[in-house]
Structures are given as C-alpha cells and as structure tokens.
Design a protein around this motif. Structure first.
Motif, PDB file in Angstrom:
ATOM      1  N   VAL A   5      55.930  29.954  42.316  1.00  0.00           N
ATOM      2  CA  VAL A   5      55.354  30.097  40.978  1.00  0.00           C
ATOM      3  C   VAL A   5      54.383  28.947  40.756  1.00  0.00           C
ATOM      4  O   VAL A   5      54.676  27.798  41.110  1.00  0.00           O
ATOM      5  CB  VAL A   5      56.459  30.075  39.891  1.00  0.00           C
ATOM      6  N   ILE A   6      53.225  29.262  40.178  1.00  0.00           N
ATOM      7  CA  ILE A   6      52.231  28.243  39.840  1.00  0.00           C
ATOM      8  C   ILE A   6      52.184  28.101  38.323  1.00  0.00           C
ATOM      9  O   ILE A   6      52.014  29.092  37.612  1.00  0.00           O
ATOM     10  CB  ILE A   6      50.833  28.625  40.375  1.00  0.00           C
ATOM     11  N   ILE A   7      52.336  26.859  37.825  1.00  0.00           N
ATOM     12  CA  ILE A   7      52.292  26.613  36.382  1.00  0.00           C
ATOM     13  C   ILE A   7      51.205  25.579  36.104  1.00  0.00           C
ATOM     14  O   ILE A   7      51.314  24.415  36.504  1.00  0.00           O
ATOM     15  CB  ILE A   7      53.643  26.113  35.852  1.00  0.00           C
ATOM     16  N   ASP A   8      50.154  26.017  35.433  1.00  0.00           N
ATOM     17  CA  ASP A   8      49.019  25.135  35.107  1.00  0.00           C
ATOM     18  C   ASP A   8      48.262  25.755  33.948  1.00  0.00           C
ATOM     19  O   ASP A   8      47.998  26.963  33.952  1.00  0.00           O
ATOM     20  CB  ASP A   8      48.097  24.985  36.330  1.00  0.00           C
ATOM     21  N   LEU A  11      42.994  27.873  34.040  1.00  0.00           N
ATOM     22  CA  LEU A  11      42.835  29.089  34.848  1.00  0.00           C
ATOM     23  C   LEU A  11      42.237  28.771  36.214  1.00  0.00           C
ATOM     24  O   LEU A  11      42.705  29.258  37.246  1.00  0.00           O
ATOM     25  CB  LEU A  11      41.965  30.103  34.103  1.00  0.00           C
ATOM     26  N   ASN A  12      41.172  27.955  36.235  1.00  0.00           N
ATOM     27  CA  ASN A  12      40.507  27.635  37.497  1.00  0.00           C
ATOM     28  C   ASN A  12      41.451  26.935  38.467  1.00  0.00           C
ATOM     29  O   ASN A  12      41.410  27.179  39.674  1.00  0.00           O
ATOM     30  CB  ASN A  12      39.285  26.742  37.238  1.00  0.00           C
ATOM     31  N   ALA A  13      42.296  26.071  37.935  1.00  0.00           N
ATOM     32  CA  ALA A  13      43.245  25.344  38.789  1.00  0.00           C
ATOM     33  C   ALA A  13      44.265  26.300  39.400  1.00  0.00           C
ATOM     34  O   ALA A  13      44.606  26.191  40.582  1.00  0.00           O
ATOM     35  CB  ALA A  13      43.944  24.256  37.979  1.00  0.00           C
ATOM     36  N   ARG A  14      44.737  27.250  38.597  1.00  0.00           N
ATOM     37  CA  ARG A  14      45.709  28.237  39.115  1.00  0.00           C
ATOM     38  C   ARG A  14      45.075  29.083  40.207  1.00  0.00           C
ATOM     39  O   ARG A  14      45.677  29.312  41.265  1.00  0.00           O
ATOM     40  CB  ARG A  14      46.206  29.145  37.979  1.00  0.00           C
ATOM     41  N   GLU A  15      43.870  29.571  39.936  1.00  0.00           N
ATOM     42  CA  GLU A  15      43.193  30.449  40.896  1.00  0.00           C
ATOM     43  C   GLU A  15      42.861  29.705  42.189  1.00  0.00           C
ATOM     44  O   GLU A  15      43.017  30.241  43.284  1.00  0.00           O
ATOM     45  CB  GLU A  15      41.907  31.007  40.269  1.00  0.00           C
ATOM     46  N   LEU A  16      42.390  28.453  42.054  1.00  0.00           N
ATOM     47  CA  LEU A  16      42.019  27.671  43.239  1.00  0.00           C
ATOM     48  C   LEU A  16      43.228  27.392  44.113  1.00  0.00           C
ATOM     49  O   LEU A  16      43.163  27.507  45.339  1.00  0.00           O
ATOM     50  CB  LEU A  16      41.368  26.351  42.810  1.00  0.00           C
ATOM     51  N   LEU A  17      44.357  27.047  43.490  1.00  0.00           N
ATOM     52  CA  LEU A  17      45.562  26.768  44.263  1.00  0.00           C
ATOM     53  C   LEU A  17      46.024  28.018  45.000  1.00  0.00           C
ATOM     54  O   LEU A  17      46.382  27.967  46.184  1.00  0.00           O
ATOM     55  CB  LEU A  17      46.670  26.247  43.349  1.00  0.00           C
ATOM     56  N   GLU A  18      45.999  29.152  44.319  1.00  0.00           N
ATOM     57  CA  GLU A  18      46.409  30.398  44.975  1.00  0.00           C
ATOM     58  C   GLU A  18      45.489  30.721  46.149  1.00  0.00           C
ATOM     59  O   GLU A  18      45.966  31.070  47.250  1.00  0.00           O
ATOM     60  CB  GLU A  18      46.406  31.552  43.977  1.00  0.00           C
ATOM     61  N   LYS A  19      44.169  30.587  45.960  1.00  0.00           N
ATOM     62  CA  LYS A  19      43.216  30.882  47.031  1.00  0.00           C
ATOM     63  C   LYS A  19      43.416  29.943  48.219  1.00  0.00           C
ATOM     64  O   LYS A  19      43.312  30.353  49.385  1.00  0.00           O
ATOM     65  CB  LYS A  19      41.789  30.768  46.506  1.00  0.00           C
ATOM     66  N   THR A  20      43.705  28.677  47.933  1.00  0.00           N
ATOM     67  CA  THR A  20      43.929  27.705  49.007  1.00  0.00           C
ATOM     68  C   THR A  20      45.177  28.045  49.803  1.00  0.00           C
ATOM     69  O   THR A  20      45.193  27.966  51.040  1.00  0.00           O
ATOM     70  CB  THR A  20      44.057  26.282  48.415  1.00  0.00           C
ATOM     71  N   ALA A  33      54.206  34.565  40.337  1.00  0.00           N
ATOM     72  CA  ALA A  33      53.727  34.401  38.958  1.00  0.00           C
ATOM     73  C   ALA A  33      52.803  33.202  38.863  1.00  0.00           C
ATOM     74  O   ALA A  33      52.983  32.194  39.557  1.00  0.00           O
ATOM     75  CB  ALA A  33      54.901  34.231  37.994  1.00  0.00           C
ATOM     76  N   LYS A  34      51.775  33.342  37.993  1.00  0.00           N
ATOM     77  CA  LYS A  34      50.873  32.237  37.654  1.00  0.00           C
ATOM     78  C   LYS A  34      50.937  32.076  36.141  1.00  0.00           C
ATOM     79  O   LYS A  34      50.568  32.992  35.416  1.00  0.00           O
ATOM     80  CB  LYS A  34      49.445  32.527  38.125  1.00  0.00           C
ATOM     81  N   CYS A  35      51.387  30.914  35.684  1.00  0.00           N
ATOM     82  CA  CYS A  35      51.681  30.729  34.260  1.00  0.00           C
ATOM     83  C   CYS A  35      50.806  29.631  33.660  1.00  0.00           C
ATOM     84  O   CYS A  35      50.486  28.646  34.326  1.00  0.00           O
ATOM     85  CB  CYS A  35      53.150  30.371  34.075  1.00  0.00           C
ATOM     86  N   ASP A  36      50.477  29.798  32.383  1.00  0.00           N
ATOM     87  CA  ASP A  36      49.587  28.838  31.724  1.00  0.00           C
ATOM     88  C   ASP A  36      50.307  27.872  30.794  1.00  0.00           C
ATOM     89  O   ASP A  36      49.674  27.112  30.069  1.00  0.00           O
ATOM     90  CB  ASP A  36      48.491  29.580  30.949  1.00  0.00           C
TER      91      ASP A  36
END
Length: 250
Positions: A5-8, A11-20, A33-36
């Motif tokens: 799960v990514i919590i940030d 939006l750009n930080a969540r997307e960048l981490l997932e892409k990496t 899940a990606k949560c804000d």
C-alpha cells in the motif's frame, strides 16, 4: 508477489513510486491501494492486509506516525518516505526502520526492498514501530516520563504512550498505545494523581483515560471509543466533567 500500500498526499509522488516499483521490480509488487491520507491508508491496510506500506511522513491532516494509533498489532513492514524532517529521520534510524528521501532514487528503493525481504513480519514489526514512537517521544520536550512503582522496582513510561489506566484491586493496569500492558503496584487513585491533569481524566471508578486517544463518545450508551477500537464506560457522575474536559482539549 509483495502486497503493498502506498500512502502519500501528493498524487505525483504516489504515481512516481508505483511506476518505479513496476519498472525496476517487474512482477514483484502488487500495489493493492494508493491512498492520499492517513485515514484512507488505515482503511486500506485493514481491508487488504498488505505485507509492506510505503508511508509519507508529512501530510496535511495527520502525519504518518499517527497511522499506528489505529492498530493494536502491527502486522506489516513500513518504509517511510519524506522530503525532509531530520528529527523524524533520526528517530526512524534509531528504530531500525527504513526510509526513503524524496525524490526517490531507484537505487535507494532497491536497497530498502532488499532489507524488507530479509526482515520478519508480525511481532518484529510491532516492536520496531513501538521503539520508533518511543524514540520520537524522547526528543519531545512537551512529553514527560513517569516512574510507576512495580512489584520489583519502577517502570518508566512516557505519558503520551499511555492509552488508559484501569483499577485492578490495589494495583493499576496501564495500557499502552502499542498494545502492551504494565502493572503498577499502586491504586488507580495514586496513578491518577501523578498523571498530567490536562491530558488524563477519570471517567469511571475503574478507568482513567488519555483524552488524546478518544475517537468518539456514545452518549446513549455512556461509553467512549478509543483509537485502538476499545470501548470504555463513562459513569453518570463523571459524564459532565468528561465532556467539559474533551471540549477544552480541542
């Protein structure tokens, strides 16, 4: 695959981490899940039971450390992500947890993932996060440590680590926010008198609670709900005093 799960809040930080993660660790991660926000992250963790959580520290409504108040047991590993905050990083290092500085470098990410894969989950994660909270408290000048008498000496506990205190005959059971309990060799009345009055309140003949961890008050049932989900009774005699204390504590 590692369920994560990514919590940030960004939006750009969540997307960048997932892409990496997808690019450099193909077929290794399942981002469930990606949560804000912290609250959204808590729900996602409870729903998906991930093995790993990437957790931002600085977020508008609640910082990342507050997420742990919602869990009685920590059954997942955490990699913190942050743009700054040297105080938090120092505490994280001392607690043997991992962190990544933004913008996240894929080599640093690879090292953190490698460490994660060597770690044990469950109780080990719980102990490390409890140590993190303790280390954060050590550097907080607004937090006091109290020596509670025990049958074989004293137990020193930070007051903001205490969820509530419960009368146990001539002893007092101290419940901490990370789930453990300590038995003080004194009555609840004695313990109540040495706790800070602006934070702790007697709500019942058997309970003194930390006002900071009250989630809601059910007036019809005369009971409070704490951050760990526990519900405790409020006596009729203490109700008005408790409500006034909550309103003043805002």
């Amino acid at each position: 695959m590692i369920k994560a799960v990514i919590i940030d809040d960004e939006l750009n930080a969540r997307e960048l981490l997932e892409k990496t993660l997808v690019k450099y660790f193909p077929n290794r991660f399942n981002i469930v899940a990606k949560c804000d926000s912290v609250d959204a992250g808590v729900m996602a963790i409870k729903n998906y039971e991930p093995q790993l959580v990437f957790l931002d520290i600085q977020m508008p409504e609640k910082n990342g450390f507050e997420l742990f108040k919602s869990f009685e047991a920590i059954n997942f590993e955490v990699i913190f992500t942050t743009a700054h905050n040297q105080f938090a990083i120092k505490a994280i290092k001392r607690s043997a947890l991992d962190y990544l500085l933004k913008p996240i470098n894929h080599m640093d990410l690879a090292e953190a993932v490698k460490k994660f894969e060597k770690k044990n989950a469950g109780n080990f994660a719980q102990k490390k996060l409890a140590l993190l909270l303790e280390n954060l408290n050590v550097n907080d000048q607004n937090v006091s440590k109290i020596a509670f008498p025990t049958t074989d000496g004293f137990e020193l506990i930070h007051t903001n680590q205490i969820l509530y205190c419960k009368a146990e005959s001539n002893y007092c059971c101290i419940k901490k926010i990370e789930g453990s309990t300590k038995l003080a060799a004194k009555t609840l009345k004695f313990v109540e008198e040495i706790l800070p009055t602006n934070t702790f309140k007697r709500i019942h003949k058997s309970y003194v609670i930390n006002l900071n961890y009250v989630v809601r008050y059910h007036k019809a049932n005369k009971e409070i709900e704490l951050t760990n989900g526990e519900k405790l009774p409020v006596s009729f005699r203490k109700e008005e005093e408790f409500i006034n204390a909550i309103l003043q504590n805002q």
